[in-house]
Design a protein around this motif. Structure first.
Motif, PDB file in Angstrom:
ATOM      1  N   VAL A   1     -22.460   6.233 -11.582  1.00 57.18           N
ATOM      2  CA  VAL A   1     -22.223   6.817 -10.254  1.00 57.18           C
ATOM      3  C   VAL A   1     -20.789   7.337 -10.158  1.00 57.18           C
ATOM      4  N   SER A   2     -19.827   6.533 -10.577  1.00 58.01           N
ATOM      5  CA  SER A   2     -18.421   6.953 -10.504  1.00 58.01           C
ATOM      6  C   SER A   2     -18.143   8.109 -11.455  1.00 58.01           C
ATOM      7  N   ARG A   3     -18.700   8.048 -12.651  1.00 57.12           N
ATOM      8  CA  ARG A   3     -18.494   9.124 -13.628  1.00 57.12           C
ATOM      9  C   ARG A   3     -19.117  10.420 -13.129  1.00 57.12           C
ATOM     10  N   SER A   4     -20.323  10.340 -12.598  1.00 60.15           N
ATOM     11  CA  SER A   4     -21.023  11.535 -12.116  1.00 60.15           C
ATOM     12  C   SER A   4     -20.261  12.178 -10.963  1.00 60.15           C
ATOM     13  N   ALA A   5     -19.663  11.346 -10.098  1.00 57.40           N
ATOM     14  CA  ALA A   5     -18.958  11.878  -8.930  1.00 57.40           C
ATOM     15  C   ALA A   5     -17.736  12.686  -9.318  1.00 57.40           C
ATOM     16  N   VAL A   6     -16.982  12.218 -10.316  1.00 60.74           N
ATOM     17  CA  VAL A   6     -15.732  12.898 -10.657  1.00 60.74           C
ATOM     18  C   VAL A   6     -15.918  13.961 -11.734  1.00 60.74           C
ATOM     19  N   GLY A   7     -16.907  13.756 -12.620  1.00 59.57           N
ATOM     20  CA  GLY A   7     -17.127  14.718 -13.706  1.00 59.57           C
ATOM     21  C   GLY A   7     -16.034  14.651 -14.755  1.00 59.57           C
ATOM     22  N   GLY A   8     -16.131  15.524 -15.726  1.00 63.37           N
ATOM     23  CA  GLY A   8     -15.096  15.602 -16.750  1.00 63.37           C
ATOM     24  C   GLY A   8     -15.324  14.667 -17.924  1.00 63.37           C
ATOM     25  N   THR A   9     -14.355  14.647 -18.816  1.00 65.13           N
ATOM     26  CA  THR A   9     -14.401  13.813 -20.015  1.00 65.13           C
ATOM     27  C   THR A   9     -13.829  12.437 -19.707  1.00 65.13           C
TER      28      THR A   9
ATOM     29  N   GLY B   1     -23.084   3.328 -19.578  1.00 72.43           N
ATOM     30  CA  GLY B   1     -23.303   4.070 -18.342  1.00 72.43           C
ATOM     31  C   GLY B   1     -22.355   5.236 -18.195  1.00 72.43           C
ATOM     32  N   VAL B   2     -21.102   5.030 -18.585  1.00 79.27           N
ATOM     33  CA  VAL B   2     -20.108   6.112 -18.525  1.00 79.27           C
ATOM     34  C   VAL B   2     -20.480   7.236 -19.490  1.00 79.27           C
ATOM     35  N   ILE B   3     -20.876   6.881 -20.685  1.00 79.36           N
ATOM     36  CA  ILE B   3     -21.134   7.873 -21.728  1.00 79.36           C
ATOM     37  C   ILE B   3     -22.459   8.600 -21.545  1.00 79.36           C
ATOM     38  N   ALA B   4     -23.516   7.849 -21.182  1.00 76.64           N
ATOM     39  CA  ALA B   4     -24.844   8.473 -21.200  1.00 76.64           C
ATOM     40  C   ALA B   4     -25.711   8.126 -20.006  1.00 76.64           C
ATOM     41  N   GLY B   5     -25.160   7.474 -18.993  1.00 79.48           N
ATOM     42  CA  GLY B   5     -25.973   7.067 -17.857  1.00 79.48           C
ATOM     43  C   GLY B   5     -26.370   8.220 -16.957  1.00 79.48           C
ATOM     44  N   ASP B   6     -27.583   8.147 -16.435  1.00 81.21           N
ATOM     45  CA  ASP B   6     -28.084   9.132 -15.474  1.00 81.21           C
ATOM     46  C   ASP B   6     -28.163   8.440 -14.116  1.00 81.21           C
ATOM     47  N   ALA B   7     -27.142   8.638 -13.291  1.00 89.44           N
ATOM     48  CA  ALA B   7     -27.055   7.943 -12.006  1.00 89.44           C
ATOM     49  C   ALA B   7     -28.245   8.252 -11.105  1.00 89.44           C
TER      50      ALA B   7
ATOM     51  N   VAL C   1     -13.866   5.138 -12.737  1.00 88.72           N
ATOM     52  CA  VAL C   1     -13.935   5.871 -13.999  1.00 88.72           C
ATOM     53  C   VAL C   1     -12.913   7.000 -13.946  1.00 88.72           C
ATOM     54  N   GLU C   2     -11.958   6.939 -14.864  1.00 86.32           N
ATOM     55  CA  GLU C   2     -10.939   7.983 -14.953  1.00 86.32           C
ATOM     56  C   GLU C   2     -11.345   8.998 -16.015  1.00 86.32           C
ATOM     57  N   THR C   3     -11.280  10.269 -15.645  1.00 89.44           N
ATOM     58  CA  THR C   3     -11.591  11.350 -16.580  1.00 89.44           C
ATOM     59  C   THR C   3     -10.444  12.364 -16.541  1.00 89.44           C
ATOM     60  N   ASP C   4     -10.611  13.452 -17.276  1.00 90.50           N
ATOM     61  CA  ASP C   4      -9.581  14.491 -17.248  1.00 90.50           C
ATOM     62  C   ASP C   4      -9.575  15.254 -15.930  1.00 90.50           C
ATOM     63  N   LYS C   5     -10.500  14.918 -15.020  1.00 89.19           N
ATOM     64  CA  LYS C   5     -10.541  15.556 -13.706  1.00 89.19           C
ATOM     65  C   LYS C   5     -10.109  14.621 -12.575  1.00 89.19           C
ATOM     66  N   GLY C   6      -9.764  13.391 -12.931  1.00 91.05           N
ATOM     67  CA  GLY C   6      -9.326  12.461 -11.898  1.00 91.05           C
ATOM     68  C   GLY C   6     -10.061  11.139 -11.984  1.00 91.05           C
ATOM     69  N   VAL C   7     -10.232  10.483 -10.830  1.00 94.14           N
ATOM     70  CA  VAL C   7     -10.836   9.149 -10.787  1.00 94.14           C
ATOM     71  C   VAL C   7     -12.007   9.118  -9.813  1.00 94.14           C
ATOM     72  N   GLY C   8     -13.135   8.663 -10.306  1.00 92.37           N
ATOM     73  CA  GLY C   8     -14.284   8.382  -9.450  1.00 92.37           C
ATOM     74  C   GLY C   8     -14.331   6.894  -9.165  1.00 92.37           C
TER      75      GLY C   8
END
Length: 430
Positions: free
Chosen positions: A32-40, A76-82, A126-133
C-alpha cells in the motif's frame, strides 16, 4: 430472515487469502505504501503491535523459501499488488523472491511495545526515489486507515487514538443474537449463499494437497493413522492437513473468514468432512457453513482479530459447533447449548503465533466442536453458572469477550515478551 446486512457481512468477511494472513498483512501494508508513492524502492520500515509481530514471525510465505515479517514486507515492496488485498502476493515470480532477499537489508521492523489496544496495528513507510509513502493498516488485515505521500494525506483520516483505530465495539455483527444468525442461515434463499461453494472447493483442495504432499509436519496424515478412525477423526485430519499446507507456505489460496485463513479452514473443513460422511445435501452443508462463518465473525469481534485466545480453537470451533447442529437438523437452542459446551471446555487456549503446530490446535478445536454438537443433540450441555457459562449463550459470548480484552491483556503481553526474548536474546523494557 432476508437481512442484507448479514449477507453483505458474509461476503466481506469470507474471502480468498493466499498464504498465512499474518505475514501477508505485512506484504499488503508495505505494498500500500509503495503503491501510493511509486518509484524505485530504497528502504522500508514496519512498526507494529506486539501480537501481530509475535504471532506471525514463524510461518511460511507463498512465493519464497523464507520466513519472517521483514522478508514478507520486502516481498510486498518488490512485488506486492495492493489492489489484491489478501492475495497481494498472487503475482510473485521467482525473480521477485531473489530481489526481495536482496532488498531485505533495507527493511527494519520495530515493535510498538506501548500499544495497549487489542487488535492489529501496522504502520509502514516505504522510501523510494520519489519520496515516502506511509500508511496505517489497523483493526482488520485490509482496513487501510490512512495513506500519506511525502507527508500529505491522500486517503482516509487520522484516528484520534491507537485504541480508536482498533475498536470493535461498534461492529454490526454484535447487534445479532446466536438465534438471529441461526435463522438467517436457515432461511436465506440458497441462491444468495451460493458463493459459499467456493469455500468448499478451495479449502478442500488445500486440505487434499496437504494430505497428498505431506506438507509441514504432516499432522493431517498422521491423524489418520490413529486406530479406529471415525468420521470425527477424519474431520480433524482434514482441517489439520489444510493448516499443514498453509503454514508451510504452499502456493494455494484458502477461503478465509474474518481475515484469517486458518480460521476459515477450521470453520469450514470439519463440516465439509462430516457432511460428506453423513451424506448430507449440498444445501444442508452450505447453510451450516453460513452459520459457522457468521458465528466465527461474531466471536472474533468479541475476542479481537489478534487475541490472547486462539481464534481457531475458540472462535472457529464455536462456528463449527453451531454449524454442526444445523447440519444435524437441530434448532437454535441446541446450537446455543453446543456453543456453551465449547466455551466451557476450551476457553483459555492461547494463541502463541501462526506456526506448524497450529494444525493440532485446529484439529483439537474441531473435535471438541463436533462432540459438543452431538451432546447438544442428545439433550446435554454444560449447565449455566458452571465456570464462565451463563444462562444464555449470548451472555456467555459477551463475558468471554471481556475476558479476552480485560482479563488476558497482561498475560498476553508476557507471552509476547517471552517469545520475543527467546528468539532474539534481547530483554524487553518499556
Amino acid at each position: 430472515m432476508h437481512d442484507d446486512t448479514l449477507m453483505n457481512l458474509l461476503r466481506a468477511e469470507v474471502k480468498p487469502a493466499l498464504g498465512c494472513t499474518g505475514p501477508v498483512l505485512m506484504a499488503f501494508a508495505a505494498a500500500v505504501s509503495r503503491s501510493a508513492v511509486g518509484g524505485t524502492p530504497l528502504k522500508a520500515k514496519i512498526l507494529l503491535d506486539k501480537d501481530t509481530y509475535i504471532k506471525n514471525c514463524a510461518v511460511g510465505i507463498p512465493g519464497i523459501d523464507a520466513r519472517g515479517i521483514p522478508i514478507a514486507a520486502a516481498l510486498g515492496v518488490i512485488a506486492g499488488d495492493a489492489s489484491a488485498g489478501m492475495e497481494v502476493l498472487r503475482n510473485v515470480k521467482p525473480e521477485d523472491s531473489t530481489k526481495a532477499k536482496e532488498f531485505l537489508a533495507n527493511v527494519t521492523v520495530d515493535i510498538k511495545w506501548d500499544f495497549d489496544g487489542i487488535g492489529l496495528y501496522v504502520e509502514s513507510w516505504v522510501e523510494t526515489d520519489k519520496g515516502v509513502g506511509h500508511s496505517l493498516v489497523a483493526k482488520t488485515h485490509t482496513n487501510v486507515v490512512f495513506v500519506e505521500v511525502n507527508g500529505k494525506l491522500v486517503q482516509g483520516a487520522y484516528p484520534e487514538s491507537f485504541t480508536e483505530a482498533v475498536d470493535h465495539s461498534g461492529d454490526v455483527i454484535r447487534r445479532y443474537t446466536v438465534a438471529d444468525l441461526f435463522t438467517f442461515a436457515s432461511a436465506r434463499p440458497l441462491d444468495d449463499l451460493a458463493f459459499i461453494r467456493e469455500a468448499i472447493t478451495m479449502n478442500t483442495a488445500l486440505a487434499e494437497h496437504g494430505l497428498q504432499t505431506g506438507a509441514g509436519e504432516n499432522f493431517g496424515n498422521y491423524l489418520l493413522k490413529v486406530p479406529f478412525v471415525t468420521p470425527i477423526q477424519k474431520a480433524k485430519s482434514l482441517a489439520a492437513a489444510a493448516s499443514d499446507a498453509r503454514m508451510a507456505g504452499e502456493v494455494l489460496p484458502a477461503m478465509s473468514c474474518a481475515t484469517s485463513g486458518n480460521v476459515g479452514i477450521t470453520a469450514s473443513l470439519p463440516l465439509i468432512s462430516m457432511a460428506r460422511d453423513l451424506e448430507k445435501s449440498e444445501e444442508d452443508l452450505i447453510r451450516a457453513l453460513a452459520f459457522s462463518f457468521l458465528l466465527t465473525i461474531q466471536i472474533k469481534s468479541y475476542i479481537g482479530r489478534y487475541s490472547a485466545f486462539c481464534a481457531c480453537a475458540i472462535a472457529a470451533s464455536i462456528g463449527v459447533a453451531g454449524g454442526m447442529v444445523l447440519l444435524l437438523g437441530g434448532d437454535a437452542k441446541q446450537s446455543g447449548d453446543a456453543i456453551r459446551s465449547v466455551i466451557g471446555s476450551t476457553l483459555g487456549v492461547v494463541c502463541d503465533g501462526a506456526k506448524h503446530g497450529c494444525a493440532l490446535k485446529l484439529s483439537t478445536g474441531a473435535g471438541a466442536a463436533i462432540e459438543s454438537a452431538y451432546l447438544a443433540m442428545a439433550g446435554t450441555a454444560i449447565r449455566a453458572n458452571d465456570g464462565f457459562v451463563c444462562d444464555s449463550v449470548d451472555d456467555t459470548i459477551r463475558i468471554m469477550g471481556r475476558m479476552a480484552h480485560e482479563g488476558e491483556a497482561e498475560a498476553d503481553e508476557m507471552m509476547c515478551r517471552l517469545i520475543f526474548e527467546r528468539d532474539t536474546g534481547t530483554r524487553v523494557t518499556k
